[in-house]
Write a protein that holds these residues in place. Structure first.
Motif, PDB file in Angstrom:
ATOM      1  N   ALA A  93      21.157 -71.241  57.293  1.00 33.91           N
ATOM      2  CA  ALA A  93      21.180 -69.955  57.907  1.00 33.91           C
ATOM      3  C   ALA A  93      21.065 -69.963  59.279  1.00 33.91           C
ATOM      4  O   ALA A  93      21.400 -69.218  60.243  1.00 33.91           O
ATOM      5  CB  ALA A  93      20.304 -68.950  57.178  1.00 33.91           C
ATOM      6  N   GLU A  96      23.637 -71.235  61.528  1.00 33.33           N
ATOM      7  CA  GLU A  96      24.921 -70.395  61.240  1.00 33.33           C
ATOM      8  C   GLU A  96      25.904 -71.304  60.689  1.00 33.33           C
ATOM      9  O   GLU A  96      27.125 -71.466  61.169  1.00 33.33           O
ATOM     10  CB  GLU A  96      25.101 -69.412  62.407  1.00 33.33           C
ATOM     11  CG  GLU A  96      24.246 -68.476  62.926  1.00 33.33           C
ATOM     12  CD  GLU A  96      24.602 -67.727  63.935  1.00 33.33           C
ATOM     13  OE1 GLU A  96      25.491 -68.221  64.768  1.00 33.33           O
ATOM     14  OE2 GLU A  96      23.758 -66.853  63.851  1.00 33.33           O
ATOM     15  N   THR A  97      25.543 -72.032  59.828  1.00 36.25           N
ATOM     16  CA  THR A  97      26.593 -72.954  59.090  1.00 36.25           C
ATOM     17  C   THR A  97      26.588 -73.102  57.812  1.00 36.25           C
ATOM     18  O   THR A  97      25.605 -72.226  57.123  1.00 36.25           O
ATOM     19  CB  THR A  97      26.451 -74.594  59.763  1.00 36.25           C
ATOM     20  OG1 THR A  97      27.370 -75.302  59.405  1.00 36.25           O
ATOM     21  CG2 THR A  97      25.067 -75.059  59.343  1.00 36.25           C
TER      22      THR A  97
END
Length: 189
Positions: A93, A96-97
């Protein structure tokens, strides 16, 4: 060492394996680094600090997240343990993957890694992959799935420390988290 052995099995020739070790006890971290190098890591990075003395997903994900944002690794592997199951999604998280959890095997197709995981209570195997190969991939590995004995080289001829000043802590000026890189010593050392 088990997760390093898994990484050694899936290693691409152009990539190196870096074992990331976090905690507050420098001697314990150095000992773990020696084991990681023996299992096939090319180098070990130690993240040390008072906040890391006792496991906290918040502190660990912050320290590892800062390092990952800086280093931009191709993938980060976690062993599927209680801590790993908590830390891996937090890190995904933050970066952002995506994340693929509970992998038991892998295959390769057209240069792309395909991860195999169990579904429906282990009665079926599902093959999944990341859509974007450019982003850091977060993967959790089921214990015992990888790490074939005898398939990794022994790199533990010695451990050398190279201090790299970096503020990896939680934005608190009193935080004393530091990073030490422990590369595999070259034949010239």
């Amino acid at each position: 060492a088990k997760i390093v052995a898994a990484a050694a099995e899936i290693r691409e020739e152009e990539y190196s394996i870096c074992a990331l070790l976090a905690g507050a006890d420098h001697h314990a971290l150095e000992s773990a680094a020696e084991k990681a190098l023996a299992a096939g890591a090319d180098r070990a990075v130690l993240i040390e600090g008072r906040d890391l003395a006792v496991y906290s997903a918040e502190y660990y994900s912050d320290a590892i997240g800062r390092l990952a944002e800086n280093e931009k690794p191709q993938m980060i592997l976690f062993e599927r343990t209680t801590d790993g199951m908590e830390l891996a999604p937090r890190l995904a998280a933050r970066l952002e993957t995506g994340m693929i959890s509970d992998c038991v095997d892998l295959a390769k197709e057209n240069g792309k890694l395909l991860w195999v995981r169990h579904a429906f209570g282990g009665t079926a195997a599902v093959t999944v992959s990341f859509r974007e190969q450019e982003r850091t991939q977060i993967i959790s590995i089921r214990p015992g799935s990888f790490g074939g004995a005898g398939r990794v080289k022994n790199n533990a001829d010695g451990v050398c420390s190279i201090p790299e000043a970096a503020d990896m802590g939680r934005n608190a000026p009193e935080n004393d988290v530091r990073i030490t890189s422990v590369p595999y010593p070259s034949a010239d050392s």
